[in-house]
Design a protein around this motif. Structure first.
Motif, PDB file in Angstrom:
ATOM      1  N   ILE A  35      -6.034   6.289  -8.931  1.00 14.47           N
ATOM      2  CA  ILE A  35      -6.629   6.655  -7.654  1.00 14.47           C
ATOM      3  C   ILE A  35      -6.476   5.479  -6.691  1.00 14.47           C
ATOM      4  CG2 ILE A  35      -8.775   7.201  -6.439  1.00 14.47           C
ATOM      5  CD1 ILE A  35      -9.679   8.693  -8.968  1.00 14.47           C
ATOM      6  N   HIS A  36      -5.888   5.754  -5.528  1.00 13.44           N
ATOM      7  CA  HIS A  36      -5.712   4.699  -4.527  1.00 13.44           C
ATOM      8  C   HIS A  36      -7.073   4.402  -3.899  1.00 13.44           C
ATOM      9  CE1 HIS A  36      -4.353   2.291  -1.263  1.00 13.44           C
ATOM     10  NE2 HIS A  36      -3.083   2.431  -1.632  1.00 13.44           N
ATOM     11  N   PRO A  37      -7.584   3.183  -4.050  1.00 16.25           N
ATOM     12  CA  PRO A  37      -8.942   2.873  -3.586  1.00 16.25           C
ATOM     13  C   PRO A  37      -9.129   2.951  -2.074  1.00 16.25           C
ATOM     14  CG  PRO A  37      -7.822   0.874  -4.236  1.00 16.25           C
ATOM     15  CD  PRO A  37      -6.934   2.016  -4.650  1.00 16.25           C
ATOM     16  N   ASP A  38      -8.074   2.743  -1.309  1.00 21.39           N
ATOM     17  CA  ASP A  38      -8.198   2.800   0.146  1.00 21.39           C
ATOM     18  C   ASP A  38      -8.011   4.208   0.699  1.00 21.39           C
ATOM     19  OD1 ASP A  38      -8.613   0.054   0.223  1.00 21.39           O
ATOM     20  OD2 ASP A  38      -6.480  -0.378   0.482  1.00 21.39           O
ATOM     21  N   GLU A  39      -7.398   5.080  -0.080  1.00 19.49           N
ATOM     22  CA  GLU A  39      -7.150   6.448   0.380  1.00 19.49           C
ATOM     23  C   GLU A  39      -8.214   7.428  -0.115  1.00 19.49           C
ATOM     24  OE1 GLU A  39      -3.129   7.467  -0.705  1.00 19.49           O
ATOM     25  OE2 GLU A  39      -2.294   5.807   0.452  1.00 19.49           O
ATOM     26  N   CYS A  40      -8.919   7.078  -1.172  1.00 19.77           N
ATOM     27  CA  CYS A  40      -9.974   7.931  -1.733  1.00 19.77           C
ATOM     28  C   CYS A  40     -11.130   8.023  -0.739  1.00 19.77           C
ATOM     29  CB  CYS A  40     -10.462   7.346  -3.058  1.00 19.77           C
ATOM     30  SG  CYS A  40     -11.809   8.253  -3.838  1.00 19.77           S
ATOM     31  N   GLU A  64     -16.968  -0.459 -21.302  1.00 18.37           N
ATOM     32  CA  GLU A  64     -15.766  -0.626 -22.123  1.00 18.37           C
ATOM     33  C   GLU A  64     -14.479  -0.384 -21.333  1.00 18.37           C
ATOM     34  OE1 GLU A  64     -15.288   2.738 -25.089  1.00 18.37           O
ATOM     35  OE2 GLU A  64     -17.074   3.418 -24.034  1.00 18.37           O
ATOM     36  N   TRP A  65     -14.576   0.319 -20.213  1.00 18.37           N
ATOM     37  CA  TRP A  65     -13.405   0.621 -19.388  1.00 18.37           C
ATOM     38  C   TRP A  65     -13.493  -0.018 -18.009  1.00 18.37           C
ATOM     39  CZ3 TRP A  65     -14.457   6.255 -21.010  1.00 18.37           C
ATOM     40  CH2 TRP A  65     -13.998   6.450 -22.317  1.00 18.37           C
ATOM     41  N   ALA A  66     -14.341  -0.996 -17.837  1.00 14.71           N
ATOM     42  CA  ALA A  66     -14.532  -1.635 -16.533  1.00 14.71           C
ATOM     43  C   ALA A  66     -13.237  -2.208 -15.971  1.00 14.71           C
ATOM     44  CB  ALA A  66     -15.592  -2.728 -16.643  1.00 14.71           C
ATOM     45  N   ASP A  67     -12.339  -2.680 -16.819  1.00 18.09           N
ATOM     46  CA  ASP A  67     -11.071  -3.248 -16.362  1.00 18.09           C
ATOM     47  C   ASP A  67     -10.174  -2.218 -15.682  1.00 18.09           C
ATOM     48  OD1 ASP A  67     -11.826  -5.714 -17.291  1.00 18.09           O
ATOM     49  OD2 ASP A  67     -10.605  -5.620 -19.108  1.00 18.09           O
ATOM     50  N   TYR A  68     -10.461  -0.948 -15.867  1.00 20.15           N
ATOM     51  CA  TYR A  68      -9.630   0.089 -15.254  1.00 20.15           C
ATOM     52  C   TYR A  68      -9.845   0.176 -13.739  1.00 20.15           C
ATOM     53  CZ  TYR A  68      -7.538   1.468 -19.576  1.00 20.15           C
ATOM     54  OH  TYR A  68      -6.792   1.452 -20.729  1.00 20.15           O
ATOM     55  N   TYR A  69     -10.976  -0.328 -13.251  1.00 18.13           N
ATOM     56  CA  TYR A  69     -11.132  -0.418 -11.793  1.00 18.13           C
ATOM     57  C   TYR A  69     -10.041  -1.340 -11.251  1.00 18.13           C
ATOM     58  CZ  TYR A  69     -12.553  -1.838  -7.190  1.00 18.13           C
ATOM     59  OH  TYR A  69     -12.538  -2.110  -5.854  1.00 18.13           O
ATOM     60  N   LYS A  70      -9.920  -2.503 -11.852  1.00 19.08           N
ATOM     61  CA  LYS A  70      -8.908  -3.478 -11.442  1.00 19.08           C
ATOM     62  C   LYS A  70      -7.500  -2.886 -11.595  1.00 19.08           C
ATOM     63  CE  LYS A  70      -7.529  -8.234 -12.527  1.00 19.08           C
ATOM     64  NZ  LYS A  70      -7.773  -9.371 -13.403  1.00 19.08           N
ATOM     65  N   PHE A  76      -1.470  -0.623  -6.925  1.00 20.22           N
ATOM     66  CA  PHE A  76      -0.940  -0.426  -5.572  1.00 20.22           C
ATOM     67  C   PHE A  76      -0.589  -1.729  -4.853  1.00 20.22           C
ATOM     68  CE2 PHE A  76      -3.499   3.237  -6.684  1.00 20.22           C
ATOM     69  CZ  PHE A  76      -2.582   4.256  -6.460  1.00 20.22           C
ATOM     70  N   ASP A  77      -0.696  -2.876  -5.535  1.00 17.99           N
ATOM     71  CA  ASP A  77      -0.413  -4.155  -4.892  1.00 17.99           C
ATOM     72  C   ASP A  77       0.960  -4.190  -4.226  1.00 17.99           C
ATOM     73  OD1 ASP A  77      -2.884  -5.221  -5.465  1.00 17.99           O
ATOM     74  OD2 ASP A  77      -2.172  -6.566  -7.052  1.00 17.99           O
ATOM     75  N   ASP A  78       1.979  -3.700  -4.892  1.00 25.06           N
ATOM     76  CA  ASP A  78       3.322  -3.738  -4.305  1.00 25.06           C
ATOM     77  C   ASP A  78       3.678  -2.457  -3.547  1.00 25.06           C
ATOM     78  OD1 ASP A  78       3.451  -2.262  -6.674  1.00 25.06           O
ATOM     79  OD2 ASP A  78       5.518  -2.859  -7.092  1.00 25.06           O
ATOM     80  N   LEU A  79       2.840  -1.438  -3.659  1.00 23.07           N
ATOM     81  CA  LEU A  79       3.113  -0.164  -2.980  1.00 23.07           C
ATOM     82  C   LEU A  79       2.418  -0.066  -1.623  1.00 23.07           C
ATOM     83  CD1 LEU A  79       2.649   2.274  -5.992  1.00 23.07           C
ATOM     84  CD2 LEU A  79       4.809   1.549  -4.974  1.00 23.07           C
ATOM     85  N   PRO A  92       7.676   4.854 -11.381  1.00 26.50           N
ATOM     86  CA  PRO A  92       8.147   4.376 -12.689  1.00 26.50           C
ATOM     87  C   PRO A  92       7.579   3.021 -13.106  1.00 26.50           C
ATOM     88  CG  PRO A  92       9.852   4.059 -11.058  1.00 26.50           C
ATOM     89  CD  PRO A  92       8.716   4.769 -10.361  1.00 26.50           C
ATOM     90  N   LYS A  93       6.249   2.962 -13.209  1.00 27.21           N
ATOM     91  CA  LYS A  93       5.594   1.735 -13.669  1.00 27.21           C
ATOM     92  C   LYS A  93       4.172   2.087 -14.077  1.00 27.21           C
ATOM     93  CE  LYS A  93       3.359   0.058  -9.480  1.00 27.21           C
ATOM     94  NZ  LYS A  93       2.910  -1.148  -8.844  1.00 27.21           N
ATOM     95  N   ASP A  94       3.495   1.138 -14.665  1.00 26.98           N
ATOM     96  CA  ASP A  94       2.070   1.213 -14.963  1.00 26.98           C
ATOM     97  C   ASP A  94       1.489  -0.174 -14.789  1.00 26.98           C
ATOM     98  OD1 ASP A  94       1.059   3.880 -15.801  1.00 26.98           O
ATOM     99  OD2 ASP A  94       2.637   3.738 -17.307  1.00 26.98           O
ATOM    100  N   HIS A  95       0.179  -0.234 -14.657  1.00 28.98           N
ATOM    101  CA  HIS A  95      -0.503  -1.521 -14.639  1.00 28.98           C
ATOM    102  C   HIS A  95      -0.320  -2.141 -16.024  1.00 28.98           C
ATOM    103  CE1 HIS A  95      -3.866  -4.349 -14.834  1.00 28.98           C
ATOM    104  NE2 HIS A  95      -3.702  -4.445 -13.517  1.00 28.98           N
TER     105      HIS A  95
END
Length: 109
Positions: A35-40, A64-70, A76-79, A92-95
């Motif tokens: 989810i794009h944080p600026d577009e949501c 346990e999944w807090a790192d998924y926010y980051k 989207f850093d490069d997008l 064609p990538k993932d974090h």
């Protein structure tokens, strides 16, 4: 604040959330959705339709999944902010957090 897609989505990518999102802010990576944080717009339409309960309001994400926010933010850093997932298609990538996650078995029932 925004919604976050967490670990249960890895290797599942059901995409019901994409169909429900009124602002087209859920993007598809290789192994999970983001989810794009600026577009949501924080409408919450995506959360109840996720079959594996992988979507949480940022403050309600299990510890346990807090790192998924980051992971959702950094994906989207490069997008930048493309302004809609539909025109992007599969990215064609993932974090790195997702890329190193062991494959999850999928239930074909």
């Amino acid at each position: 604040m925004t919604y976050v897609i967490a670990q249960p989505c890895v290797d599942l990518k059901d995409k019901a959330c994409i169909d429900e999102c009124p602002v087209d802010c859920i993007y598809e990576g290789e192994r999970m959705l983001y989810i794009h944080p600026d577009e949501c717009v924080d409408c919450g339409a995506c959360e109840p339709v996720c079959p594996v309960e992988a979507i949480y309001y940022e403050d309600d994400t299990p510890e346990e999944w807090a790192d998924y926010y980051k992971a959702n933010v950094e994906f989207f850093d490069d997008l930048g902010s493309p302004g809609g997932a539909a025109k992007m298609g599969l990215i064609p990538k993932d974090h790195p957090l997702v890329a190193v996650h062991p494959p999850q078995a999928q239930d074909d029932s």
